[in-house]
Design a protein around this motif. Structure first.
Motif, PDB file in Angstrom:
ATOM      1  N   THR A 120       1.121  -1.408   0.074  1.00  0.00           N
ATOM      2  CA  THR A 120      -0.108  -0.017   0.103  1.00  0.00           C
ATOM      3  C   THR A 120       0.681   1.219  -0.010  1.00  0.00           C
ATOM      4  N   VAL A 121       1.832   1.307   0.793  1.00  0.00           N
ATOM      5  CA  VAL A 121       2.631   2.572   0.765  1.00  0.00           C
ATOM      6  C   VAL A 121       3.396   2.980  -0.501  1.00  0.00           C
ATOM      7  N   VAL A 122       3.824   1.879  -1.150  1.00  0.00           N
ATOM      8  CA  VAL A 122       4.344   2.051  -2.443  1.00  0.00           C
ATOM      9  C   VAL A 122       3.266   2.793  -3.202  1.00  0.00           C
ATOM     10  N   ARG A 123       2.006   2.088  -3.411  1.00  0.00           N
ATOM     11  CA  ARG A 123       1.151   2.604  -4.196  1.00  0.00           C
ATOM     12  C   ARG A 123       0.770   4.100  -3.974  1.00  0.00           C
ATOM     13  N   ASP A 124       0.531   4.182  -2.742  1.00  0.00           N
ATOM     14  CA  ASP A 124       0.398   5.630  -2.138  1.00  0.00           C
ATOM     15  C   ASP A 124       1.231   6.708  -2.567  1.00  0.00           C
ATOM     16  N   LYS A 125       2.543   6.239  -2.688  1.00  0.00           N
ATOM     17  CA  LYS A 125       3.573   7.296  -3.098  1.00  0.00           C
ATOM     18  C   LYS A 125       3.600   7.303  -4.506  1.00  0.00           C
ATOM     19  N   ALA A 126       3.284   6.204  -5.364  1.00  0.00           N
ATOM     20  CA  ALA A 126       3.320   6.201  -6.589  1.00  0.00           C
ATOM     21  C   ALA A 126       2.048   7.374  -6.908  1.00  0.00           C
ATOM     22  N   VAL A 127       1.003   7.325  -6.659  1.00  0.00           N
ATOM     23  CA  VAL A 127      -0.264   8.206  -6.677  1.00  0.00           C
ATOM     24  C   VAL A 127      -0.022   9.708  -6.437  1.00  0.00           C
ATOM     25  N   ASP A 128       0.698   9.838  -5.281  1.00  0.00           N
ATOM     26  CA  ASP A 128       1.353  11.202  -4.833  1.00  0.00           C
ATOM     27  C   ASP A 128       2.042  11.584  -6.014  1.00  0.00           C
ATOM     28  N   SER A 129       3.122  10.916  -6.607  1.00  0.00           N
ATOM     29  CA  SER A 129       3.904  11.400  -7.367  1.00  0.00           C
ATOM     30  C   SER A 129       3.047  11.682  -8.932  1.00  0.00           C
ATOM     31  N   LEU A 130       2.245  10.850  -9.012  1.00  0.00           N
ATOM     32  CA  LEU A 130       1.266  11.138 -10.276  1.00  0.00           C
ATOM     33  C   LEU A 130       0.477  12.406 -10.142  1.00  0.00           C
ATOM     34  N   ARG A 131      -0.133  12.566  -9.109  1.00  0.00           N
ATOM     35  CA  ARG A 131      -1.199  13.573  -8.793  1.00  0.00           C
ATOM     36  C   ARG A 131       0.099  14.840  -9.039  1.00  0.00           C
ATOM     37  N   TYR A 132       1.188  14.899  -8.467  1.00  0.00           N
ATOM     38  CA  TYR A 132       1.986  16.180  -8.533  1.00  0.00           C
ATOM     39  C   TYR A 132       2.260  16.305 -10.031  1.00  0.00           C
ATOM     40  N   ILE A 133       2.814  15.331 -10.942  1.00  0.00           N
ATOM     41  CA  ILE A 133       3.210  15.585 -12.006  1.00  0.00           C
ATOM     42  C   ILE A 133       1.757  15.912 -13.112  1.00  0.00           C
ATOM     43  N   ALA A 134       0.788  15.520 -12.580  1.00  0.00           N
ATOM     44  CA  ALA A 134      -0.610  15.698 -13.551  1.00  0.00           C
ATOM     45  C   ALA A 134      -0.419  17.186 -13.917  1.00  0.00           C
ATOM     46  N   ASP A 135      -0.209  18.187 -12.992  1.00  0.00           N
ATOM     47  CA  ASP A 135      -0.428  19.459 -12.971  1.00  0.00           C
ATOM     48  C   ASP A 135       0.741  20.047 -14.374  1.00  0.00           C
ATOM     49  N   GLN A 136       1.694  18.956 -14.423  1.00  0.00           N
ATOM     50  CA  GLN A 136       2.673  19.436 -15.345  1.00  0.00           C
ATOM     51  C   GLN A 136       2.555  19.167 -16.672  1.00  0.00           C
ATOM     52  N   HIS A 137       1.303  18.323 -17.155  1.00  0.00           N
ATOM     53  CA  HIS A 137       0.927  18.086 -18.450  1.00  0.00           C
ATOM     54  C   HIS A 137       0.137  19.292 -19.021  1.00  0.00           C
ATOM     55  N   SER A 138       0.389  19.472 -20.466  1.00  0.00           N
ATOM     56  CA  SER A 138      -0.441  20.330 -20.904  1.00  0.00           C
ATOM     57  C   SER A 138      -1.966  19.803 -21.089  1.00  0.00           C
ATOM     58  N   GLN A 139      -3.020  20.382 -21.535  1.00  0.00           N
ATOM     59  CA  GLN A 139      -4.315  19.888 -21.622  1.00  0.00           C
ATOM     60  C   GLN A 139      -4.244  18.573 -22.525  1.00  0.00           C
ATOM     61  N   SER A 140      -3.553  18.842 -23.760  1.00  0.00           N
ATOM     62  CA  SER A 140      -3.724  17.984 -24.839  1.00  0.00           C
ATOM     63  C   SER A 140      -2.823  16.486 -24.135  1.00  0.00           C
ATOM     64  N   ASP A 141      -1.710  16.774 -23.628  1.00  0.00           N
ATOM     65  CA  ASP A 141      -0.812  15.576 -22.849  1.00  0.00           C
ATOM     66  C   ASP A 141      -1.641  14.910 -21.859  1.00  0.00           C
ATOM     67  N   LEU A 142      -2.424  15.856 -21.034  1.00  0.00           N
ATOM     68  CA  LEU A 142      -3.393  15.241 -20.172  1.00  0.00           C
ATOM     69  C   LEU A 142      -4.324  14.180 -20.691  1.00  0.00           C
ATOM     70  N   GLU A 143      -5.081  14.687 -21.760  1.00  0.00           N
ATOM     71  CA  GLU A 143      -5.999  13.893 -22.357  1.00  0.00           C
ATOM     72  C   GLU A 143      -5.433  12.628 -23.406  1.00  0.00           C
ATOM     73  N   ASN A 144      -4.134  12.824 -23.949  1.00  0.00           N
ATOM     74  CA  ASN A 144      -3.651  11.812 -24.537  1.00  0.00           C
ATOM     75  C   ASN A 144      -2.596  10.686 -23.721  1.00  0.00           C
ATOM     76  N   TYR A 145      -2.350  11.084 -22.537  1.00  0.00           N
ATOM     77  CA  TYR A 145      -1.297  10.325 -21.806  1.00  0.00           C
ATOM     78  C   TYR A 145      -1.918  10.037 -20.545  1.00  0.00           C
ATOM     79  N   PHE A 146      -2.439  10.873 -19.756  1.00  0.00           N
ATOM     80  CA  PHE A 146      -2.575  10.822 -18.174  1.00  0.00           C
ATOM     81  C   PHE A 146      -4.068  10.221 -18.222  1.00  0.00           C
ATOM     82  N   VAL A 147      -4.970  10.690 -18.783  1.00  0.00           N
ATOM     83  CA  VAL A 147      -6.377  10.076 -18.779  1.00  0.00           C
ATOM     84  C   VAL A 147      -6.579   8.921 -18.996  1.00  0.00           C
TER      85      VAL A 147
END
Length: 587
Positions: free
Chosen positions: A102-129
Motif C-alpha cells: 500500500t505505501v508504495v502505491r500511495d507514494k506512486a499516486v502522490d507522484s502522479l498527482r504532482y506531475i499531473a499539473d505539469q501536463h498540457s491539456q492535450s498531453d493530459l487527455e492523450n497520456y494521463f487520462v
C-alpha cells in the motif's frame, strides 16, 4: 585498460543495472536515491530513451526500494526535459501504482498527482487520462484503488466528453465488488466533488454519496461521512437539507460505532458546512444523541467538540440551546464511567465560561469544575487546572479562589502521596495563571510545606517546583519569598530536611545567578560543611562541585577550596571521595 567512447556512454546505466541486481537491499536503495545524479550525467534524451524504460522494466524489487523509486520519479520532470516530456514518467509510475504494498502505491499516486499539473491539456487527455482509465479498469483491486486518487487532479482540465467518461469510471469504482476499492472511492469522493460541475454534483455524486453511505462495510460508510462535509459545503442550504441530511441522520445513528465516531469527529466541520438553520433543527438533537452514545469512544469524540459546537451556534439562539439542550449532557459526561470521556470534556469545558457569562458560570459550571478537580483521574484534574484562566477572565480571581482553590488545597494535603504529587506538578501552571500576588497569598505556604513532606518523591518534586516558580516569577521574588525559608531548613533538626535544603540550592543557583548564589547561598553551604551527619557533608561537597560556575573566583579561593580541603580529611570515606572529586573539578 582504456574503454571505448561507446562503453563510456553506457557506463551509468551499466553500473545501475549491476547495483540493482545486487543482493544487498541497502546497495539497491542507495542506487535508487542516486537516480537524479545518474539522470543528470546521462542528459535528458538518454534519460528518456534508456533510464526510464529500464526503470519501468525493473519494478519487481523490495518494497523499500520501490517506495524510494516512486518518490524519486515525482521530482524527475526537469531531468526528462521539462513539462513537454513529463508523460514519459507515466509508465514506471503506473506500474508502481499497481504493486501489492500500500505505501508504495500511495507514494506512486502522490507522484502522479504532482506531475499531473505539469501536463498540457492535450498531453493530459492523450497520456494521463488513458492511464487513469487503465488503472480504473485493471484486473487487480490494487490498480483500481490507485485510480481513485487521480480523478480530481485531471478532471477540471479535460474536455466535456472526457469528463463524462471520468465520472462514469468513478461511478464504476464506487460500485466495485471489492470493499477496498469502494473504500478508496469513498475516501476521494469529497475531493472529486469539489472539482465537478454543480449540476453533475447533484445528478451524479449525490447518488454515489448515498450509495457509499449505505454500503455493507462500515469502513466505507465512515469515509462517506467524511465526504459529506465537502459536499454539504458546496450545496445551497435547501439542497443540503434535502439531499445530504437524511443520509447524515442515518449515519449519526449507524449500527457501527466507528461510523458514529466519524460523525462525532467531523461534527463541527459539518456544522460549518450546513449553516445555522440546519444546525439548530438537525445537528443539535444529533449531537445530544452522540454525547449520550453507548460507546465511550463516540462520547469522547463528541465531548472534545462541545466547546467548538457551542461557540459556532448562531448568537441569537446560542445560550438557549446550551442551557436547554447541552448542559444536561455535559453534566452527565462529568460523571461518566470512562476516564477518556471525562478527560476529553475537561479539556474543553472551561471554554464554555466565556460563552455563558459570569452568572451561568457561577451557577451551572463551577459545581462541575469542582467535581472534575477532585476526579481520581490525574488527566481530568490537569485539564481543568490548565484552563483556569478561561474562568478567571469571566468570574474574576476572588470568585475563583472561593470556589476552586479550597479544592486545590484539599488535594494538595491529600493523604495519598500520589495525589499530592500530581498537584505539585500543576503548581507552576497555576502560578502562571493566577499571578504572583494571589499565589503568594494562597499557595506559597503549600509549596514550602511540601519540602518537608515525609515522602521523598514529594520533597524531590517540590524542589523542582520551586525552580520552575523562580524561573516564572524572577530573582527578586525568590530572594524575598523563597530563599529565606529554604536556607532556614539548613538548621532543621531533621537531617532529611537539611538535605532537602541542599537539593533546593542545587536547583535554584542557576536561575538566581552568580551574585545571589555567592552572596546569599554560599555562606549556608559553608556552615553545613560542619554538619554532624556525614550524608549531609558529602552532599555539601557535591553541591560545591555543581555550583562552582555560579560562584565568583575570589570566593572559590577564599571559601570553597578551604572547605573542600577540610572535607578531604573527613573521617567518613564517602565525604573524602566527593571532596576529592570536587577539588579535581575545580583544578
Amino acid at each position: 585498460m582504456a574503454t571505448s567512447d561507446a562503453d563510456d556512454s553506457l557506463y551509468p546505466i551499466a553500473v545501475l543495472i549491476d547495483e540493482l541486481r545486487n543482493e544487498d537491499v541497502q546497495l539497491r536503495l542507495n542506487s535508487i536515491k542516486k537516480l537524479g545524479t545518474i539522470a543528470l550525467a546521462l542528459g535528458v534524451e538518454r534519460t528518456r530513451a534508456e533510464l526510464i524504460p529500464f526503470l519501468t522494466d525493473t519494478i519487481y524489487d523490495e518494497d523499500e526500494v520501490l517506495l524510494a523509486l516512486a518518490e524519486q520519479l515525482g521530482s524527475f520532470t526537469p531531468l526528462v526535459g521539462g513539462p513537454e516530456h513529463v508523460h514519459c514518467l507515466l509508465p514506471p509510475l503506473e506500474s508502481l501504482a499497481t504493486v501489492e504494498e500500500t505505501v508504495v502505491r500511495d507514494k506512486a499516486v502522490d507522484s502522479l498527482r504532482y506531475i499531473a499539473d505539469q501536463h498540457s491539456q492535450s498531453d493530459l487527455e492523450n497520456y494521463f487520462v488513458p492511464l487513469v482509465k487503465r488503472l480504473a479498469g485493471g484486473d487487480w483491486f490494487t490498480s483500481r484503488t490507485s485510480a481513485c486518487g487521480l480523478f480530481a487532479v485531471c478532471y477540471k482540465r479535460v474536455s466535456t466528453n472526457v469528463k463524462a467518461e471520468l465520472r462514469q469510471n468513478f461511478r464504476n469504482l464506487c460500485a466495485d465488488d471489492t470493499p477496498m476499492v469502494r473504500r478508496a472511492a469513498a475516501g476521494k469522493l469529497g475531493e472529486f466533488a469539489k472539482v465537478v460541475e454543480s449540476d453533475c454534483l447533484k445528478s451524479d455524486l449525490i447518488q454515489l454519496f448515498n450509495l457509499l453511505a449505505q454500503d455493507e462495510q462500515d469502513s466505507v460508510r465512515l469515509l462517506a461521512v467524511e465526504a459529506s462535509v465537502s459536499i454539504a459545503s458546496l450545496l445551497p442550504s435547501e439542497d443540503t437539507e434535502q439531499l445530504v441530511m437524511p443520509t447524515l441522520r442515518q449515519a449519526a445513528e449507524d449500527k457501527s460505532w466507528r461510523v458514529r465516531y466519524m460523525v462525532a469527529d467531523k461534527f463541527t466541520e459539518l456544522q460549518t458546512a450546513v449553516g445555522p438553520e440546519i444546525t439548530k433543527n438537525d445537528l443539535v438533537p444529533a449531537f445530544q444523541s452522540l454525547l449520550k452514545d453507548c460507546e465511550a469512544e463516540v462520547r469522547a469524540a463528541s465531548a472534545h467538540k462541545v466547546k467548538d459546537f457551542c461557540q459556532n451556534l448562531s448568537p441569537d439562539v446560542r445560550e438557549q440551546i446550551i442551557m436547554t439542550s447541552m448542559l444536561q449532557c455535559v453534566k452527565d459526561l462529568v460523571a461518566d464511567a470512562n476516564q477518556h470521556v471525562k478527560s476529553a470534556l475537561a479539556s474543553v469545558i472551561m471554554g464554555l465560561s466565556p460563552i455563558l457569562g459570569k452568572e451561568n458560570t457561577i451557577e451551572h459550571l463551577l459545581p462541575l469544575f469542582l467535581i472534575q478537580l477532585k476526579d481520581e483521574c490525574p488527566e481530568v484534574r490537569l485539564n481543568i487546572i490548565s484552563n483556569l484562566d478561561c474562568v478567571n477572565e469571566v468570574i474574576g480571581i476572588k470568585q475563583l479562589s472561593q470556589s476552586l482553590l479550597p479544592a486545590i488545597v484539599e488535594l494538595a494535603e491529600d493523604t495519598k502521596w500520589r495525589v499530592r504529587l500530581a498537584i505539585i506538578e500543576y503548581m507552576p501552571l497555576l502560578a502562571g495563571q493566577l499571578g504572583v500576588e494571589f499565589f503568594d497569598e494562597k499557595l506559597n505556604s503549600l509549596c514550602m510545606t511540601w519540602l518537608v513532606d515525609h515522602v521523598y518523591a514529594i520533597r524531590e518534586a517540590a524542589t523542582l517546583n520551586l525552580r520552575k516558580l523562580v524561573e516564572k516569577f524572577g530573582k527578586e521574588w525568590a530572594q524575598q519569598t523563597v530563599l529565606p525559608k529554604v536556607l532556614q531548613m539548613s538548621r532543621d533538626q531533621n537531617y532529611l530536611h537539611r538535605l532537602t535544603c541542599l537539593f533546593c540550592i542545587n536547583l535554584l543557583a542557576e536561575p538566581l545567578g552568580q551574585e545571589l548564589t555567592t552572596k546569599l547561598i554560599l555562606p549556608t553551604i559553608v556552615t553545613m560543611g560542619s554538619d554532624p551527619v556525614a550524608n549531609v557533608r558529602f552532599n555539601v561537597a557535591k553541591t560545591l562541585q555543581k555550583l562552582a560556575p555560579q560562584i565568583d573566583q575570589s570566593s572559590i579561593q577564599a571559601q570553597v577550596k578551604p572547605l573542600l580541603t577540610k572535607l578531604k580529611a573527613d573521617s567518613d570515606l564517602d565525604v573524602q571521595y566527593y571532596a576529592l572529586e570536587a577539588l579535581d573539578v575545580l583544578k
